[in-house]
Motif scaffolding. Structure first.
Motif, mmCIF file in Angstrom:
data_model
loop_
_atom_site.group_PDB
_atom_site.id
_atom_site.type_symbol
_atom_site.label_atom_id
_atom_site.label_comp_id
_atom_site.label_asym_id
_atom_site.label_seq_id
_atom_site.Cartn_x
_atom_site.Cartn_y
_atom_site.Cartn_z
ATOM 1 N N ASN A 49 93.517 30.369 18.349
ATOM 2 C CA ASN A 49 94.305 29.120 18.971
ATOM 3 C C ASN A 49 93.245 28.403 19.629
ATOM 4 O OD1 ASN A 49 96.776 27.749 19.943
ATOM 5 N ND2 ASN A 49 96.174 28.206 21.748
ATOM 6 N N TYR A 53 91.992 27.305 15.065
ATOM 7 C CA TYR A 53 92.410 28.006 13.762
ATOM 8 C C TYR A 53 91.574 27.742 12.641
ATOM 9 C CZ TYR A 53 96.838 29.080 16.374
ATOM 10 O OH TYR A 53 97.348 29.186 17.222
ATOM 11 N N ARG A 58 95.577 20.734 12.992
ATOM 12 C CA ARG A 58 96.018 22.014 13.548
ATOM 13 C C ARG A 58 97.584 22.069 13.627
ATOM 14 N NH1 ARG A 58 95.003 24.711 18.815
ATOM 15 N NH2 ARG A 58 96.605 25.425 19.559
ATOM 16 N N LYS A 59 98.312 21.059 13.544
ATOM 17 C CA LYS A 59 99.935 21.109 13.203
ATOM 18 C C LYS A 59 100.329 21.776 12.096
ATOM 19 C CE LYS A 59 100.228 16.434 11.202
ATOM 20 N NZ LYS A 59 100.635 15.047 11.381
ATOM 21 N N TRP A 60 99.404 21.721 10.997
ATOM 22 C CA TRP A 60 99.853 22.295 9.932
ATOM 23 C C TRP A 60 99.785 24.164 9.843
ATOM 24 C CZ3 TRP A 60 101.868 20.612 5.223
ATOM 25 C CH2 TRP A 60 101.997 18.920 5.068
ATOM 26 N N ILE A 61 99.166 24.524 10.990
ATOM 27 C CA ILE A 61 99.318 25.924 11.057
ATOM 28 C C ILE A 61 100.621 26.741 11.213
ATOM 29 C CG2 ILE A 61 99.547 26.177 13.549
ATOM 30 C CD1 ILE A 61 96.940 27.986 11.349
ATOM 31 N N TRP A 62 101.778 25.954 11.707
ATOM 32 C CA TRP A 62 103.020 26.290 11.578
ATOM 33 C C TRP A 62 103.567 26.542 10.216
ATOM 34 C CZ3 TRP A 62 105.445 27.857 15.580
ATOM 35 C CH2 TRP A 62 104.848 27.437 16.893
ATOM 36 N N VAL A 63 102.964 26.025 9.188
ATOM 37 C CA VAL A 63 103.280 26.445 7.713
ATOM 38 C C VAL A 63 102.945 27.856 7.681
ATOM 39 C CG1 VAL A 63 102.932 26.075 5.206
ATOM 40 C CG2 VAL A 63 102.939 24.184 6.931
ATOM 41 N N VAL A 65 102.695 30.028 9.889
ATOM 42 C CA VAL A 65 103.574 30.706 10.950
ATOM 43 C C VAL A 65 104.909 31.195 10.261
ATOM 44 C CG1 VAL A 65 104.575 31.108 13.215
ATOM 45 C CG2 VAL A 65 102.244 30.206 13.010
ATOM 46 N N VAL A 66 105.400 30.200 9.543
ATOM 47 C CA VAL A 66 106.746 30.176 9.088
ATOM 48 C C VAL A 66 106.770 31.201 7.925
ATOM 49 C CG1 VAL A 66 108.490 28.845 7.570
ATOM 50 C CG2 VAL A 66 107.596 27.989 9.691
ATOM 51 N N LEU A 308 100.798 38.400 11.411
ATOM 52 C CA LEU A 308 100.395 37.069 11.749
ATOM 53 C C LEU A 308 98.958 36.812 12.231
ATOM 54 C CD1 LEU A 308 101.753 34.084 12.848
ATOM 55 C CD2 LEU A 308 101.551 34.992 15.156
ATOM 56 N N LEU A 312 96.832 33.891 9.966
ATOM 57 C CA LEU A 312 96.185 32.926 10.909
ATOM 58 C C LEU A 312 94.771 33.192 10.510
ATOM 59 C CD1 LEU A 312 98.396 32.741 14.196
ATOM 60 C CD2 LEU A 312 98.296 31.465 11.960
#
Length: 331
Positions: A49, A53, A58-63, A65-66, A308, A312
C-alpha cells in the motif's frame, strides 16, 4: 544490518528451513502457515500500500481486490456460522458459479497486473481488463493442465518458491554480492537435495500424528498431490509423497522467513503508526489463537487475506521480471 550480512543470514535460513522440513514436513508446514503466514500477509499488504502496489494508477488496484473477493466467497462461506447463508438456494447457486470461474479470475488478475505496470490511461486499462478476462477464459477452457498450474500451483508453489527466487535474483543483480548469488544457487538446488536425500517412510508414519497429516492434506493443492502420490499398499507413506511434502514445507517456511529477514532492506516496518501496528499485531494474535482452537475454521477465515496478498503482489512480480530482463540485457 548490512546487505552482505542479510545475504549470509538467508543462506542459513534456507538450510535451516530445509533441515526442519526434512524432519517435520507436515508439522512445520502447518506451523509456518498458521504463525508466520498471517503476519507476513498483514505486513506485506501494508508495505505494498505504501509503495502504491507498484502500479501507475493506484485506483485500479480495486479491480484486484474485487477479483480476490470473488475468488474467496466460495471458500469463506464454509465457515460454520455462515452455513445458513451458504445453504440458501440463491446464494448456493451463486457460490457454485463463482467457484467454477475461480481459475479464470486468478489468471485474469495476473494478466491485468501486467497492464497495471505498463499502462496508465483508463481507456487502455479498461480494454486490457476485458482482453485479460477473455484470454484467461480461453486458456482455462482449452489449455491442458491450466487448472493445475493456475488454480492449484500459481497461488501456492509458484508464489512461495518461483516468485521468491525471482526476488532473490533481482536483489543479487542489484547488490552484486557473492553471498546473494550463493543463496540463489542454494535455493535452486534445494529441491534436488530433497529428492535425492534418503528417507525412511516408517519414521514419518510414527512421528507425525494422523491429525497433523490429515490437516495438512486438507489443503487443496496438497490434496491433489496426495491423491496422485498416495500411501503405498503396506500403509506407509510413499517416499515420493513425503518428499513432495518436505518440499512444500521448505518452500512455505523459507518464503516467510525471507520476508522477515529482509526487513532492513525492504523497510516494510518504517512509518507504521502505533495504531496500525497495534491492529496488525492484534489481528495476528487473534488468528494464531483461532488456528490453535480450530485449524480448519482459521484457514477459512484467513483465506481472503492470504489470497489478497498473493493477488496484490502480482504487479510486483511483473515488475521484478521486467527489471531482471532489463538488467540482464544491459550486462
Amino acid at each position: 544490518m548490512k546487505i552482505k550480512s542479510i545475504d549470509n543470514l538467508n543462506i542459513v535460513l534456507i538450510l535451516l528451513s530445509l533441515v526442519l522440513a526434512y524432519v517435520l514436513p507436515f508439522s512445520l508446514f502447518l506451523f509456518s502457515y498458521a504463525v508466520l503466514g498471517p503476519l507476513h500477509y498483514l505486513t506485506e499488504i501494508n508495505w505494498l500500500n505504501k509503495k502504491n502496489y507498484f502500479i501507475k494508477e493506484r485506483k485500479w488496484i480495486w479491480v484486484l481486490v474485487v477479483i480476490t473477493a470473488l475468488i474467496s466467497i466460495p471458500v469463506i462461506m464454509h465457515i460454520p456460522f455462515l452455513s445458513g447463508i451458504n445453504n440458501h438456494p440463491i446464494f448456493k447457486n451463486f457460490s457454485l458459479t463463482i467457484n467454477g470461474l475461480t481459475d479464470v479470475f486468478l489468471l485474469a488478475a495476473l494478466f491485468f497486473a501486467i497492464g497495471l505496470v505498463y499502462l496508465k490511461k483508463w481507456q487502455h486499462l479498461l480494454i486490457y481488463l476485458i482482453i485479460s478476462i477473455v484470454v484467461a477464459k480461453l486458456i482455462t477452457k482449452y489449455v491442458l493442465f491450466s487448472y493445475i498450474l493456475v488454480g492449484l500451483f500459481l497461488p501456492t508453489i509458484i508464489h512461495v518458491y518461483i516468485f521468491t527466487l525471482l526476488f532473490m535474483i533481482m536483489g543479487s543483480l542489484n547488490t552484486k554480492n557473492k553471498a546473494g548469488w550463493i543463496g540463489v544457487i542454494v535455493l535452486v538446488i534445494s529441491p534436488l537435495l530433497i529428492f535425492i536425500a534418503p528417507i525412511n517412510s516408517s519414521f514419518y508414519t510414527s512421528f507425525e500424528s494422523n491429525e497433523v497429516v490429515t490437516t495438512a492434506r486438507n489443503f487443496r493443492f496438497i490434496q491433489y498431490l496426495t491423491e496422485t502420490y498416495d500411501k503405498s499398499a503396506n500403509g506407509h507413506f510413499s517416499i515420493l509423497s513425503i518428499k513432495i511434502q518436505v518440499f512444500i514445507a521448505f518452500c512455505y517456511t523459507y518464503h516467510y522467513l525471507n520476508w522477515f529477514s529482509k526487513t532492513s532492506i525492504i523497510k516494510w516496518h518504517k512509518n507504521v503508526s502505533k495504531v496500525k501496528l497495534s491492529i496488525i499485531l492484534s489481528l495476528w494474535l487473534c488468528l494464531i489463537v483461532l488456528f490453535w482452537y480450530n485449524y480448519e475454521t482459521a484457514y477459512l477465515a484467513l483465506f481472503f487475506l492470504a489470497m489478497l496478498h498473493i493477488v496484490l503482489e502480482f504487479p510486483l512480480n511483473v515488475t521484478s521480471i521486467k527489471e531482471i530482463v532489463l538488467r540482464l540485457k544491459s550486462n
